[in-house]
Design a protein around this motif. Structure first.
Motif, PDB file in Angstrom:
ATOM      1  N   ILE A  45       0.721  -1.250   0.261  1.00  0.00           N
ATOM      2  CA  ILE A  45      -0.038  -0.123   0.108  1.00  0.00           C
ATOM      3  C   ILE A  45       1.184   0.999   0.099  1.00  0.00           C
ATOM      4  N   VAL A  46       2.193   1.076   0.687  1.00  0.00           N
ATOM      5  CA  VAL A  46       2.547   2.363   0.616  1.00  0.00           C
ATOM      6  C   VAL A  46       3.201   2.566  -0.600  1.00  0.00           C
ATOM      7  N   ALA A  47       3.619   1.444  -0.831  1.00  0.00           N
ATOM      8  CA  ALA A  47       5.044   1.486  -2.146  1.00  0.00           C
ATOM      9  C   ALA A  47       3.171   2.869  -3.168  1.00  0.00           C
ATOM     10  N   LEU A  48       2.751   2.014  -3.279  1.00  0.00           N
ATOM     11  CA  LEU A  48       1.348   2.279  -4.358  1.00  0.00           C
ATOM     12  C   LEU A  48       1.158   3.990  -3.916  1.00  0.00           C
ATOM     13  N   TRP A  49       1.536   4.159  -2.482  1.00  0.00           N
ATOM     14  CA  TRP A  49       1.467   5.697  -2.520  1.00  0.00           C
ATOM     15  C   TRP A  49       1.917   6.445  -2.796  1.00  0.00           C
ATOM     16  N   GLU A  50       3.336   6.254  -2.608  1.00  0.00           N
ATOM     17  CA  GLU A  50       4.465   7.219  -3.554  1.00  0.00           C
ATOM     18  C   GLU A  50       5.055   7.199  -4.374  1.00  0.00           C
ATOM     19  N   GLN A  51       4.803   5.369  -5.706  1.00  0.00           N
ATOM     20  CA  GLN A  51       4.045   5.446  -7.065  1.00  0.00           C
ATOM     21  C   GLN A  51       3.201   6.269  -7.926  1.00  0.00           C
ATOM     22  N   LEU A  52       2.029   6.911  -7.040  1.00  0.00           N
ATOM     23  CA  LEU A  52       1.201   7.560  -7.497  1.00  0.00           C
ATOM     24  C   LEU A  52       0.921   8.376  -6.649  1.00  0.00           C
ATOM     25  N   GLY A  53       1.284   9.114  -5.458  1.00  0.00           N
ATOM     26  CA  GLY A  53       0.861  10.270  -4.736  1.00  0.00           C
ATOM     27  C   GLY A  53      -0.834  10.270  -4.918  1.00  0.00           C
ATOM     28  N   ASP A  54      -1.855   8.915  -4.839  1.00  0.00           N
ATOM     29  CA  ASP A  54      -2.841   9.524  -4.839  1.00  0.00           C
ATOM     30  C   ASP A  54      -3.659   8.632  -3.421  1.00  0.00           C
ATOM     31  N   PRO A  55      -4.083   8.443  -2.081  1.00  0.00           N
ATOM     32  CA  PRO A  55      -3.700   7.166  -0.997  1.00  0.00           C
ATOM     33  C   PRO A  55      -5.864   6.591  -1.822  1.00  0.00           C
ATOM     34  N   VAL A  56      -6.411   7.439  -2.399  1.00  0.00           N
ATOM     35  CA  VAL A  56      -7.692   6.640  -3.036  1.00  0.00           C
ATOM     36  C   VAL A  56      -7.137   5.978  -4.099  1.00  0.00           C
ATOM     37  N   GLN A  57      -6.818   6.509  -4.987  1.00  0.00           N
ATOM     38  CA  GLN A  57      -6.294   5.606  -6.468  1.00  0.00           C
ATOM     39  C   GLN A  57      -5.422   4.149  -5.888  1.00  0.00           C
ATOM     40  N   ALA A  58      -4.169   4.552  -4.838  1.00  0.00           N
ATOM     41  CA  ALA A  58      -3.750   4.040  -5.142  1.00  0.00           C
ATOM     42  C   ALA A  58      -4.543   2.725  -4.356  1.00  0.00           C
ATOM     43  N   LEU A  59      -5.606   2.733  -3.237  1.00  0.00           N
ATOM     44  CA  LEU A  59      -6.161   1.431  -2.340  1.00  0.00           C
ATOM     45  C   LEU A  59      -7.094   0.909  -3.645  1.00  0.00           C
ATOM     46  N   ASP A  60      -7.735   2.416  -4.446  1.00  0.00           N
ATOM     47  CA  ASP A  60      -8.825   1.222  -5.363  1.00  0.00           C
ATOM     48  C   ASP A  60      -8.003   0.276  -6.314  1.00  0.00           C
ATOM     49  N   LEU A  61      -6.537   0.417  -7.111  1.00  0.00           N
ATOM     50  CA  LEU A  61      -5.354  -0.261  -7.333  1.00  0.00           C
ATOM     51  C   LEU A  61      -5.438  -1.897  -6.096  1.00  0.00           C
ATOM     52  N   VAL A  62      -4.894  -1.600  -4.893  1.00  0.00           N
ATOM     53  CA  VAL A  62      -5.217  -2.547  -4.594  1.00  0.00           C
ATOM     54  C   VAL A  62      -5.943  -3.670  -4.423  1.00  0.00           C
ATOM     55  N   GLY A  63      -7.464  -3.079  -4.332  1.00  0.00           N
ATOM     56  CA  GLY A  63      -8.134  -3.346  -4.471  1.00  0.00           C
ATOM     57  C   GLY A  63      -8.749  -4.347  -5.332  1.00  0.00           C
ATOM     58  N   ARG A  64      -8.588  -4.190  -6.593  1.00  0.00           N
ATOM     59  CA  ARG A  64      -8.806  -3.922  -8.068  1.00  0.00           C
ATOM     60  C   ARG A  64      -7.252  -5.820  -8.604  1.00  0.00           C
ATOM     61  N   LEU A  65      -6.652  -5.577  -7.550  1.00  0.00           N
ATOM     62  CA  LEU A  65      -5.875  -6.546  -7.644  1.00  0.00           C
ATOM     63  C   LEU A  65      -6.200  -7.660  -6.928  1.00  0.00           C
ATOM     64  N   LEU A  66      -6.049  -7.471  -5.518  1.00  0.00           N
ATOM     65  CA  LEU A  66      -6.854  -8.681  -4.600  1.00  0.00           C
ATOM     66  C   LEU A  66      -8.598  -9.264  -4.863  1.00  0.00           C
ATOM     67  N   GLY A  67      -9.193  -8.322  -6.040  1.00  0.00           N
ATOM     68  CA  GLY A  67     -11.038  -8.811  -6.238  1.00  0.00           C
ATOM     69  C   GLY A  67     -11.269  -8.540  -4.764  1.00  0.00           C
ATOM     70  N   ALA A  68     -11.559  -7.620  -4.464  1.00  0.00           N
ATOM     71  CA  ALA A  68     -11.805  -7.030  -2.700  1.00  0.00           C
ATOM     72  C   ALA A  68     -13.371  -6.358  -3.538  1.00  0.00           C
TER      73      ALA A  68
END
Length: 354
Positions: A131-154
Motif C-alpha cells: 500500500i505504501v509503495a503505491l502511495w509513493e508511486q501514485l501520490g494519491d491514497p485513494v487511487q492506490a487503495l482502489d488499485l490494490v482492491g482491484r488486484l485482490l478482487g476485493a
C-alpha cells in the motif's frame, strides 16, 4: 452558511441520483432487477473486518471508511519513517473484502503475512509495504487503495476517513495505577487501547481534520451506514471527531445501524455494559441519530436499560445471535450477515434492492 455545509452540498451533487444507470443500480427503463443496497461501514481493526466479512455476503455496493490514528507496530513504524497514513487498518479491511475463492483467500493471506527476521523487515506486513509503495508511486491514497482492491478482487472499496494521519489523545482516570484518582492525558492509539485506567473521553489531533471527499460522498449516497463493532475509543468514536464526516452522517438520508461489541475490551472499555457504550458515544456526538442498535442476545443482561439508552438516539434495539459458537468473543460472519440482512429488510425503506 458554513464552509463545511457548502462542501457537503457540492459532494451531494457529485453522487449519482437514485435509479440512474450504474453498478448495482436499476436502469432507466425501470427493469424489475434486484440490486444491492449501498452500505458504508465505519471503523477500524478487527471489528471493522468482522463487519465487512459479513456485509460482503449480502451486498456488492460496499465501502469501508477506515480510521487513520494507528501508531503501533508496522503501521506506526511506516508512519513515523515515511510520514504516511498508517496502512494497517486499511490492509485489514481489504483482506476482509477478499472473496472466498482461491484467488481471494490466497491474496488475503499474502497481504496479511508478516516477515519474521532479525532485521528491519521484522514484523512488517506485506500489505502495508504494498500500500505504501503505491502511495509513493501514485501520490494519491485513494487511487492506490482502489488499485490494490482491484488486484485482490476485493468485493467493495476501502477509503481512509481523513487525508492526514491523526493522533489519538484521551483523558484517562487512573492511567498510572499508583495514582488511581488522577486524570492524565494519554497520547497515541496503541497506548489508549491498552490503558489500565478508565477512558473518560478522546479527541484527535489535529482537532479539525480534513475528511477524504470520497468518504463523505459515500456516506451521503448510502442506503445504510454501519458503525462498529470495534475498539470503542480508538476505532469507532474517532469517525465522529472528523467534522465533515459527522456532518455527512447528519445530512445523509441513509439509515444507520450501530453494531455493539460482544464483550468489553480489556483496557479501554473494561467493565462497560452495552448501554454504557451508547452513553459514551452520546457524550462525543450528542446530535448523532441512529435507527438500529444491534447486539448479541447473549451479551445483553439488561435489555430494558439498553433499550432506554438506544431511545436517546432514536433507535430500536435488535438482538440476534451473532457470536461464534466456540465461545470466543468474535463475530460469526454468516450469523452477522443474517442479522444485517434482516435489519435492512425490516427497518429499511422500501428500496430498489427488495
Amino acid at each position: 452558511m458554513t464552509g463545511r455545509t457548502l462542501r457537503l452540498r457540492r459532494l451531494r451533487r457529485l453522487t449519482p441520483a437514485r435509479g440512474e444507470d450504474g453498478a448495482g443500480r436499476a436502469g432507466r427503463r425501470g427493469a424489475a432487477k434486484v440490486v444491492a443496497p449501498k452500505v458504508v461501514a465505519l471503523g477500524g481493526g478487527m471489528g471493522l473486518s468482522a463487519s465487512l466479512a459479513a456485509l460482503r455476503r449480502i451486498t456488492g455496493e460496499l465501502t469501508a471508511v477506515v480510521t487513520v490514528a494507528d501508531d503501533g507496530g508496522s503501521s506506526g513504524r511506516l508512519r513515523e519513517e515515511l510520514s504516511v497514513l498508517p496502512p494497517g487498518d486499511l490492509r485489514k479491511a481489504l483482506a476482509a473484502l477478499c472473496g472466498d475463492d482461491d484467488w481471494g483467500q490466497t491474496w488475503a493471506r499474502v497481504i496479511q503475512h508478516r516477515f519474521q527476521s532479525q532485521g528491519d523487515l521484522h514484523g512488517h506486513a506485506v500489505g502495508n509495504l504494498l500500500i505504501v509503495a503505491l502511495w509513493e508511486q501514485l501520490g494519491d491514497p485513494v487511487q492506490a487503495l482502489d488499485l490494490v482492491g482491484r488486484l485482490l478482487g476485493a468485493q467493495g472499496r476501502v477509503l481512509p476517513m481523513s487525508a492526514v494521519p491523526l493522533e489519538l489523545q484521551a483523558l484517562v482516570k487512573g492511567h498510572d495505577p499508583a495514582r488511581p484518582d488522577e486524570v492524565d492525558t494519554v497520547r497515541g492509539q496503541a497506548t489508549v487501547a491498552l490503558t489500565p485506567g478508565e477512558v473518560l473521553s478522546v479527541q484527535v489531533v489535529p482537532g479539525d481534520p480534513p475528511a477524504v471527499p470520497e468518504a463523505v460522498a459515500a456516506v451521503l449516497d448510502a442506503d445504510w451506514v454501519v458503525l462498529g463493532p470495534g475498539s470503542w475509543f480508538s476505532s469507532v468514536i474517532p469517525h465522529l471527531l472528523v467534522p465533515e464526516l459527522l456532518d455527512a452522517l447528519a445530512a445523509t438520508k441513509a439509515r444507520k445501524v450501530l453494531s455493539l461489541n460482544l464483550a468489553p475490551q480489556p483496557g479501554e472499555t473494561e467493565g462497560f455494559s452495552p448501554q454504557r457504550h451508547l452513553e459514551v458515544l452520546a457524550r462525543h456526538a450528542p446530535k448523532l441519530a441512529l435507527d438500529v442498535v444491534l447486539a448479541d442476545e447473549a451479551a445483553v443482561p439488561d435489555r430494558e436499560s439498553l433499550a432506554d439508552a438506544a431511545k436517546r438516539f432514536g433507535a430500536a434495539v435488535e438482538l440476534a445471535p451473532v457470536a461464534r459458537q466456540d465461545g470466543s468473543p468474535k463475530h460469526d460472519p454468516e450469523l452477522l450477515a443474517a442479522a444485517y440482512d434482516r435489519i435492512f429488510r425490516m427497518h429499511g425503506r422500501i428500496g430498489p434492492w427488495r
